[in-house]
Design a protein around this motif. Sequence first.
Motif, PDB file in Angstrom:
ATOM      1  N   THR A 270      19.095  -9.604  28.833  1.00 53.99           N
ATOM      2  CA  THR A 270      19.784  -8.616  28.339  1.00 53.99           C
ATOM      3  C   THR A 270      18.937  -7.947  27.044  1.00 53.99           C
ATOM      4  N   GLN A 271      17.949  -8.200  26.945  1.00 54.39           N
ATOM      5  CA  GLN A 271      16.957  -8.007  25.868  1.00 54.39           C
ATOM      6  C   GLN A 271      15.972  -6.662  26.480  1.00 54.39           C
ATOM      7  N   LYS A 272      15.437  -5.866  25.708  1.00 53.07           N
ATOM      8  CA  LYS A 272      14.557  -5.006  26.275  1.00 53.07           C
ATOM      9  C   LYS A 272      13.230  -5.496  26.248  1.00 53.07           C
ATOM     10  N   PRO A 273      12.632  -5.229  27.701  1.00 51.73           N
ATOM     11  CA  PRO A 273      11.380  -5.862  27.898  1.00 51.73           C
ATOM     12  C   PRO A 273      10.186  -5.641  26.758  1.00 51.73           C
ATOM     13  N   ARG A 274       9.221  -6.200  26.842  1.00 53.24           N
ATOM     14  CA  ARG A 274       7.990  -6.219  26.057  1.00 53.24           C
ATOM     15  C   ARG A 274       6.951  -5.813  27.117  1.00 53.24           C
ATOM     16  N   VAL A 275       6.203  -4.740  26.431  1.00 52.20           N
ATOM     17  CA  VAL A 275       4.870  -4.326  27.236  1.00 52.20           C
ATOM     18  C   VAL A 275       3.652  -4.806  26.681  1.00 52.20           C
ATOM     19  N   THR A 276       3.106  -5.891  27.338  1.00 50.29           N
ATOM     20  CA  THR A 276       1.978  -6.636  26.908  1.00 50.29           C
ATOM     21  C   THR A 276       0.699  -6.364  27.439  1.00 50.29           C
ATOM     22  N   TRP A 277       0.753  -5.743  28.793  1.00 44.85           N
ATOM     23  CA  TRP A 277      -0.542  -5.744  29.744  1.00 44.85           C
ATOM     24  C   TRP A 277      -1.136  -4.155  29.921  1.00 44.85           C
ATOM     25  N   ARG A 278      -0.570  -3.234  29.160  1.00 45.81           N
ATOM     26  CA  ARG A 278      -1.035  -1.800  29.262  1.00 45.81           C
ATOM     27  C   ARG A 278      -2.499  -1.736  29.044  1.00 45.81           C
ATOM     28  N   SER A 279      -3.017  -2.288  27.982  1.00 40.49           N
ATOM     29  CA  SER A 279      -4.306  -1.900  27.662  1.00 40.49           C
ATOM     30  C   SER A 279      -5.291  -2.407  28.467  1.00 40.49           C
ATOM     31  N   HIS A 280      -4.906  -3.602  29.030  1.00 41.89           N
ATOM     32  CA  HIS A 280      -5.957  -4.065  30.035  1.00 41.89           C
ATOM     33  C   HIS A 280      -5.652  -3.447  31.432  1.00 41.89           C
ATOM     34  N   ALA A 281      -4.774  -2.802  31.834  1.00 45.27           N
ATOM     35  CA  ALA A 281      -4.406  -2.164  32.826  1.00 45.27           C
ATOM     36  C   ALA A 281      -5.454  -0.795  32.932  1.00 45.27           C
ATOM     37  N   PHE A 282      -5.361  -0.320  31.590  1.00 48.36           N
ATOM     38  CA  PHE A 282      -6.170   1.014  31.473  1.00 48.36           C
ATOM     39  C   PHE A 282      -7.766   0.653  31.892  1.00 48.36           C
ATOM     40  N   LEU A 283      -8.061  -0.412  31.021  1.00 47.67           N
ATOM     41  CA  LEU A 283      -9.316  -0.976  30.972  1.00 47.67           C
ATOM     42  C   LEU A 283     -10.005  -1.216  32.434  1.00 47.67           C
ATOM     43  N   LEU A 284      -9.026  -1.706  33.424  1.00 47.98           N
ATOM     44  CA  LEU A 284      -9.414  -2.116  34.717  1.00 47.98           C
ATOM     45  C   LEU A 284      -9.892  -1.012  35.342  1.00 47.98           C
ATOM     46  N   TYR A 285      -8.805  -0.088  35.318  1.00 49.16           N
ATOM     47  CA  TYR A 285      -9.095   1.138  36.218  1.00 49.16           C
ATOM     48  C   TYR A 285     -10.265   1.863  35.579  1.00 49.16           C
ATOM     49  N   ALA A 286     -10.568   2.007  34.142  1.00 49.28           N
ATOM     50  CA  ALA A 286     -11.752   2.799  33.609  1.00 49.28           C
ATOM     51  C   ALA A 286     -12.759   1.959  34.053  1.00 49.28           C
ATOM     52  N   ASN A 287     -12.826   0.623  33.985  1.00 52.03           N
ATOM     53  CA  ASN A 287     -14.249   0.102  34.481  1.00 52.03           C
ATOM     54  C   ASN A 287     -14.204   0.077  35.881  1.00 52.03           C
ATOM     55  N   TRP A 288     -13.288   0.242  36.767  1.00 56.09           N
ATOM     56  CA  TRP A 288     -13.671   0.495  38.288  1.00 56.09           C
ATOM     57  C   TRP A 288     -14.515   1.809  38.489  1.00 56.09           C
ATOM     58  N   LEU A 289     -13.722   2.892  37.774  1.00 57.16           N
ATOM     59  CA  LEU A 289     -14.232   4.284  38.026  1.00 57.16           C
ATOM     60  C   LEU A 289     -15.476   4.307  37.489  1.00 57.16           C
ATOM     61  N   ASN A 290     -15.956   3.617  36.384  1.00 52.13           N
ATOM     62  CA  ASN A 290     -17.222   3.920  35.844  1.00 52.13           C
ATOM     63  C   ASN A 290     -18.224   2.953  36.527  1.00 52.13           C
ATOM     64  N   HIS A 291     -17.846   1.576  36.597  1.00 58.60           N
ATOM     65  CA  HIS A 291     -19.114   0.653  36.964  1.00 58.60           C
ATOM     66  C   HIS A 291     -19.305   0.590  38.530  1.00 58.60           C
ATOM     67  N   CYS A 292     -17.837   0.619  39.216  1.00 56.79           N
ATOM     68  CA  CYS A 292     -17.988   0.564  40.593  1.00 56.79           C
ATOM     69  C   CYS A 292     -18.210   1.876  41.255  1.00 56.79           C
ATOM     70  N   VAL A 293     -17.915   2.767  40.625  1.00 59.16           N
ATOM     71  CA  VAL A 293     -17.787   4.269  41.456  1.00 59.16           C
ATOM     72  C   VAL A 293     -18.888   5.049  40.904  1.00 59.16           C
ATOM     73  N   TYR A 294     -18.658   5.475  39.599  1.00 53.33           N
ATOM     74  CA  TYR A 294     -19.390   6.793  38.900  1.00 53.33           C
ATOM     75  C   TYR A 294     -20.852   6.353  38.661  1.00 53.33           C
ATOM     76  N   GLN A 295     -21.183   5.205  38.248  1.00 50.19           N
ATOM     77  CA  GLN A 295     -22.512   4.797  37.999  1.00 50.19           C
ATOM     78  C   GLN A 295     -23.267   4.662  39.105  1.00 50.19           C
ATOM     79  N   ARG A 296     -22.681   4.448  40.309  1.00 56.18           N
ATOM     80  CA  ARG A 296     -23.345   3.852  41.407  1.00 56.18           C
ATOM     81  C   ARG A 296     -23.110   4.781  42.805  1.00 56.18           C
TER      82      ARG A 296
END
Length: 317
Positions: A270-296
């Motif tokens: 009955t309570q509003k959910p808490r968002v605790t994962w958003r910053s790591h989600a952004f970081l995961l995708y940024a790291n994938w795009l940068n280190h796994c894709v763009y840099q190589r």
Amino acid sequence: MPVTIPRDLPARVTLEAENVFLMTEDRAFTQDIRPLKIAVVNLMPTKVATETQLLRLLGNTPLQVQITFLAMASHESRNTSSEHLDAFYATFEQVRDERFDGLVITGAPIELLPFEQVNYWDELCQIMDWSLDNVFSTLYICWGAQAGLYRHHGIEKIVLPDKMFGVFDHRILRPHARVLSGFDEVFPAPHSRHTGTRAQDIHAAEGIEVLAESDEAGVYLAASEDGRQIFVTGHPEYEWDTLLAEYQRDVSRGLDVPVPRNYFPGDDPTQKPRVTWRSHAFLLYANWLNHCVYQRTPYDLGALSTSEHHPGDDWVI
């Protein structure tokens, strides 16, 4: 830098309201910059919602990203209009001769089906096999991760005794893995699945490592030694209310569904959910795009077909 999308894509309105950096195709074509070409195989039934979730993450980097959405020609969507698919999606046959810097294969709510019984399995296998020579790095999500582990490494999924449903803490096993750069030692992420992958099965396979796992949810992140395959068993792209909507849907159907763990304050739905994962989600995708894709990835994508598949000097797992 922006993510490039068609002007009329429905997700554009939501993302612009959130101040996500977007660029329409006509403006992008006037810039003398090669954007990263990222294809997204969207297997989720709620395709418009998934488009928004993924573009939100892919658009939060200093890189210009050109998105191509792919739909299964061998499957008729019951939840997304043919008009939307015709306007914004391509089929594999239409892109077979192209090469991409990156590929995202989403999850799908079909994990209890054996892989070979999925009506688009053969087509998906064609895409996964094609990616080895035509895509520099592929990010597999949830059921997509299980499908990729099975196809490329022969790792079977297992049926869980209870649905893995909620937000769980995960610990990093490979702190120097570039895809985890900037992560806390322990970080939360959502899961919603009936099946899983055993860590020991991944450890027994050649050329792949477990990078992060949870005592409750098991393996969360695994990667090939060269960083060209990244497997995420959860749903970091989920919005604050996605698990809530899934829970309410199942309750309305009269299903005996557990309350998502560690999601509502005090596990009280009955309570509003808490968002605790958003910053790591952004970081995961940024790291994938940068280190796994763009840099190589090679500037000339035509070189992908002749590139050697071995760990790069700048890749750390």
